[in-house]
Design an enzyme around this catalytic site. Structure first.
Site, PDB file in Angstrom:
ATOM      1  N   GLU A   1       0.762  -1.198  -0.103  1.00 38.53           N
ATOM      2  CA  GLU A   1      -0.038   0.134   0.006  1.00 38.53           C
ATOM      3  C   GLU A   1       0.925   1.257  -0.022  1.00 38.53           C
ATOM      4  O   GLU A   1       1.834   1.124   0.696  1.00 38.53           O
ATOM      5  CB  GLU A   1      -0.761   0.151   1.204  1.00 38.53           C
TER       6      GLU A   1
ATOM      7  N   GLU B   1      -8.983  14.240   1.866  1.00 41.55           N
ATOM      8  CA  GLU B   1      -9.624  13.819   3.238  1.00 41.55           C
ATOM      9  C   GLU B   1     -10.002  14.953   3.950  1.00 41.55           C
ATOM     10  O   GLU B   1      -8.804  15.689   3.943  1.00 41.55           O
ATOM     11  CB  GLU B   1      -8.766  12.658   3.977  1.00 41.55           C
TER      12      GLU B   1
END
Length: 123
Positions: free
Chosen positions: A11, A104
């Protein structure tokens, strides 16, 4: 920027700005990309996300991050240069599975303008 690699399951993040302080203390390894200094971080994490993003039964996986030392709100992100910097550290980057542009919200108010995104890939 955010995404996943396969073979091995990795990731990855390229962090340009954060509503929290940028966690640059996580690494003493730096590189210069797109005119800025980035701290390079490699760590292991666990959970269900790896099983969802990578093939097979994955309960732990590697996270690789490039964290910009001075936050910015606009500019070019040359993802391939980050992959090369990680590989130069001897970190296995595997096969590209996904790239996401993430925003975000950390609270408060604000707005975003996203006029252009040019994405290209070479096999």
């Amino acid at each position: 920027m955010y995404g996943w690699l396969q073979n091995p399951c990795v990731e990855w993040y390229i962090v340009e700005d954060s509503f929290q302080s940028l966690p640059t203390e996580m690494s003493s390894v730096t590189t210069t990309i797109d005119g800025g200094t980035y701290y390079l971080v490699k760590q292991t994490t666990t959970g269900a996300a790896g099983a969802n993003a990578c093939s097979g039964s994955v309960s732990s996986w590697t996270q690789i991050l490039s964290i910009r030392s001075t936050a910015r709100e606009c500019g070019t992100i040359t993802v391939s240069d980050h992959f090369a910097a990680w590989a130069n550290q001897g970190w296995s980057v595997g096969d590209l599975s996904s790239i996401h542009i993430n925003l975000e919200a950390g609270g408060g108010t604000g707005s975003i303008q996203f006029p252009t995104a040019n994405v290209s890939t070479n096999n």
